[in-house]
Design a protein around this motif. Structure first.
Motif, PDB file in Angstrom:
ATOM      1  N   SER A   1       0.836  -1.186   0.000  1.00  0.00           N
ATOM      2  CA  SER A   1       0.000   0.000   0.000  1.00  0.00           C
ATOM      3  C   SER A   1       0.873   1.238   0.000  1.00  0.00           C
ATOM      4  N   GLY A   2       0.305   2.334  -0.539  1.00  0.00           N
ATOM      5  CA  GLY A   2       1.054   3.570  -0.691  1.00  0.00           C
ATOM      6  C   GLY A   2       0.893   4.493   0.492  1.00  0.00           C
ATOM      7  N   PRO A   3       1.131   5.775   0.268  1.00  0.00           N
ATOM      8  CA  PRO A   3       1.093   6.766   1.340  1.00  0.00           C
ATOM      9  C   PRO A   3      -0.253   6.842   2.038  1.00  0.00           C
ATOM     10  N   SER A   4      -1.330   6.447   1.336  1.00  0.00           N
ATOM     11  CA  SER A   4      -2.665   6.564   1.915  1.00  0.00           C
ATOM     12  C   SER A   4      -2.849   5.644   3.121  1.00  0.00           C
ATOM     13  N   SER A   5      -1.949   4.684   3.312  1.00  0.00           N
ATOM     14  CA  SER A   5      -2.089   3.763   4.435  1.00  0.00           C
ATOM     15  C   SER A   5      -1.423   4.290   5.701  1.00  0.00           C
ATOM     16  N   ALA A   6      -0.793   5.452   5.606  1.00  0.00           N
ATOM     17  CA  ALA A   6      -0.113   6.009   6.766  1.00  0.00           C
ATOM     18  C   ALA A   6      -1.126   6.469   7.812  1.00  0.00           C
ATOM     19  N   VAL A   7      -0.714   6.426   9.066  1.00  0.00           N
ATOM     20  CA  VAL A   7      -1.564   6.926  10.143  1.00  0.00           C
ATOM     21  C   VAL A   7      -1.630   8.449  10.048  1.00  0.00           C
ATOM     22  N   ILE A   8      -2.834   8.985  10.157  1.00  0.00           N
ATOM     23  CA  ILE A   8      -3.039  10.430  10.082  1.00  0.00           C
ATOM     24  C   ILE A   8      -3.303  10.932  11.493  1.00  0.00           C
ATOM     25  N   VAL A   9      -2.469  11.823  11.978  1.00  0.00           N
ATOM     26  CA  VAL A   9      -2.602  12.265  13.358  1.00  0.00           C
ATOM     27  C   VAL A   9      -3.150  13.683  13.426  1.00  0.00           C
ATOM     28  N   ASP A  39     -11.980  15.829   7.879  1.00  0.00           N
ATOM     29  CA  ASP A  39     -10.545  15.963   7.620  1.00  0.00           C
ATOM     30  C   ASP A  39     -10.061  14.774   6.796  1.00  0.00           C
ATOM     31  N   VAL A  40     -10.678  13.615   7.041  1.00  0.00           N
ATOM     32  CA  VAL A  40     -10.320  12.393   6.333  1.00  0.00           C
ATOM     33  C   VAL A  40     -11.598  11.693   5.895  1.00  0.00           C
ATOM     34  N   PHE A  41     -11.642  11.282   4.636  1.00  0.00           N
ATOM     35  CA  PHE A  41     -12.790  10.546   4.106  1.00  0.00           C
ATOM     36  C   PHE A  41     -12.280   9.208   3.586  1.00  0.00           C
ATOM     37  N   VAL A  42     -12.838   8.130   4.115  1.00  0.00           N
ATOM     38  CA  VAL A  42     -12.391   6.790   3.751  1.00  0.00           C
ATOM     39  C   VAL A  42     -13.371   6.162   2.764  1.00  0.00           C
ATOM     40  N   PHE A  43     -12.871   5.813   1.593  1.00  0.00           N
ATOM     41  CA  PHE A  43     -13.691   5.073   0.633  1.00  0.00           C
ATOM     42  C   PHE A  43     -13.727   3.606   1.068  1.00  0.00           C
ATOM     43  N   LEU A  44     -14.899   3.123   1.423  1.00  0.00           N
ATOM     44  CA  LEU A  44     -15.068   1.726   1.818  1.00  0.00           C
ATOM     45  C   LEU A  44     -15.213   0.908   0.534  1.00  0.00           C
ATOM     46  N   ASP A  45     -14.079   0.606  -0.067  1.00  0.00           N
ATOM     47  CA  ASP A  45     -14.079   0.058  -1.424  1.00  0.00           C
ATOM     48  C   ASP A  45     -14.003  -1.467  -1.491  1.00  0.00           C
ATOM     49  N   ASP A  46     -13.831  -2.123  -0.335  1.00  0.00           N
ATOM     50  CA  ASP A  46     -13.656  -3.579  -0.361  1.00  0.00           C
ATOM     51  C   ASP A  46     -14.769  -4.312   0.382  1.00  0.00           C
ATOM     52  N   ARG A 151      -8.324   4.790   1.275  1.00  0.00           N
ATOM     53  CA  ARG A 151      -9.143   3.641   0.878  1.00  0.00           C
ATOM     54  C   ARG A 151      -9.045   2.530   1.921  1.00  0.00           C
ATOM     55  N   SER A 152     -10.175   1.935   2.212  1.00  0.00           N
ATOM     56  CA  SER A 152     -10.184   0.874   3.217  1.00  0.00           C
ATOM     57  C   SER A 152      -9.348  -0.319   2.772  1.00  0.00           C
ATOM     58  N   SER A 153      -9.269  -0.559   1.461  1.00  0.00           N
ATOM     59  CA  SER A 153      -8.522  -1.710   0.954  1.00  0.00           C
ATOM     60  C   SER A 153      -7.021  -1.595   1.207  1.00  0.00           C
ATOM     61  N   ASP A 154      -6.553  -0.402   1.571  1.00  0.00           N
ATOM     62  CA  ASP A 154      -5.139  -0.226   1.900  1.00  0.00           C
ATOM     63  C   ASP A 154      -4.835  -0.612   3.343  1.00  0.00           C
ATOM     64  N   HIS A 155      -5.856  -1.059   4.078  1.00  0.00           N
ATOM     65  CA  HIS A 155      -5.683  -1.353   5.499  1.00  0.00           C
ATOM     66  C   HIS A 155      -6.203  -2.752   5.829  1.00  0.00           C
ATOM     67  N   GLU A 156      -5.423  -3.488   6.554  1.00  0.00           N
ATOM     68  CA  GLU A 156      -5.765  -4.868   6.904  1.00  0.00           C
ATOM     69  C   GLU A 156      -6.599  -4.881   8.186  1.00  0.00           C
ATOM     70  N   THR A 157      -7.835  -5.370   8.074  1.00  0.00           N
ATOM     71  CA  THR A 157      -8.713  -5.428   9.251  1.00  0.00           C
ATOM     72  C   THR A 157      -9.247  -6.836   9.495  1.00  0.00           C
TER      73      THR A 157
END
Length: 243
Positions: A1-9, A39-46, A151-157
Motif C-alpha cells: 500500500s502507498g502513502p494513503s495507508s499512513a496513520v493520520i494524526v 478531515d479524512v474521508f475513507v472510501f469503503l471500497d472492499d 481507501r479501506s482496501s489499503d488497510h488490513e482489518t
C-alpha cells in the motif's frame, strides 16, 4: 500500500473528523457535504457490491423528469466493489452525451460544463471503485474541499465486519478522531462502541439547499452535477460548505 495507508494524526487542538462511505457514482450533495465536514474521508471500497444501490447509479434531471445515470456492470453475488468492472466500453460517452442533452439549457452550463467534461474524460475506465473515487476526488478539489482521501482496501482489518470493521479502520487511520456518521445509520450503528474504543461520535447534519433547477418543482437528492451545472462551481462549493 502507498502513502494513503499512513496513520493520520491530529495537529494541535483541532478536532479531527473522519467519515467512511462506499465510493458512489457522481453522488448527491449530501455526500459532498460530509466530505466538507471531514478531515479524512475513507472510501469503503472492499465491501460487497450491492445491486440497486448508488454505487453505480445516480439520478439527474432530463426534461424536468428524474432519470437514472447507470454505469453498466456485471457482478456476481458477494463481489467486492473494487472487483467490479464496467460491462460496456462506451458507457462514459453515453453519460456525457446524456448530460449535455439534459443540461444544455441550464444557466451555468456553458461555464461549468467544460471542467466537468474534462473531469469525466480523465476517469480511469477499469474498475468501478476507481471510477467513483477519482470522480469524487476531482469534483471535491474543484469545489474547494480540502479533505484527505484514503481507501479501506489499503488497510488490513481481518474478518471484522459492521461497527467493528469501521472501528478497526479508524484505529489504523485516525486515532482519537471523531467519527462522522450519516443519520441513516442510526438504525444499525452503536455510538457507544466507538466511544468505548476512544473515538468521538457525531451525526452529520445536512439540510438540503434549494437552488434553481430545470424543473417547475424542486427535486432533492440528485447528483452533484445538477447543482454544478445550474449554479456553477463556485456557488456549488459555497452551498455545500455552508454550516
Amino acid at each position: 500500500s502507498g502513502p494513503s495507508s499512513a496513520v493520520i494524526v491530529r495537529h494541535g487542538n483541532h478536532l479531527m473528523f473522519v467519515a467512511i462511505h462506499q465510493p458512489n457514482y457522481l453522488p448527491w450533495i449530501g455526500y459532498f457535504r460530509k466530505i466538507a465536514q471531514c478531515d479524512v474521508f475513507v472510501f469503503l471500497d472492499d465491501v460487497p457490491f450491492s445491486k440497486g444501490s448508488f454505487t453505480n447509479r445516480v439520478k439527474v434531471l432530463g426534461s424536468g423528469v428524474e432519470r437514472w445515470l447507470s454505469v453498466p456492470v456485471s457482478a456476481n453475488l458477494g463481489d467486492k466493489i473494487n472487483a467490479i468492472h464496467p460491462a460496456k466500453p462506451n458507457w462514459l460517452n453515453s453519460h456525457m452525451s446524456s448530460l449535455t442533452n439534459y443540461y444544455v439549457g441550464a444557466e451555468c452550463f456553458k461555464t461549468a460544463w467544460p471542467k466537468l467534461r474534462d473531469i469525466l474524460a480523465q476517469v480511469p475506465n477499469d474498475r468501478l471503485d476507481r471510477i467513483n473515487s477519482c470522480l469524487v476526488e476531482a469534483i471535491s478539489a474543484e469545489l474547494g474541499l480540502t479533505c484527505k482521501f484514503v481507501r479501506s482496501s489499503d488497510h488490513e482489518t481481518g474478518d471484522s465486519t459492521g461497527d467493528r470493521r469501521l472501528i478497526d479502520l479508524l484505529t489504523q487511520i485516525t486515532p482519537n478522531a471523531t467519527y462522522l456518521s450519516g443519520k441513516g445509520a442510526k438504525t444499525y450503528q452503536d455510538p457507544e462502541k466507538y466511544r468505548a474504543s476512544g473515538f468521538g461520535f457525531r451525526y452529520s447534519d445536512f439540510d438540503h439547499p434549494r437552488y434553481r433547477q430545470l424543473s417547475d418543482a424542486f427535486v432533492p437528492g440528485l447528483s452533484v452535477v445538477d447543482l454544478i451545472l445550474n449554479v456553477g462551481w463556485k456557488q456549488a462549493g459555497q452551498l455545500i460548505k455552508q454550516p
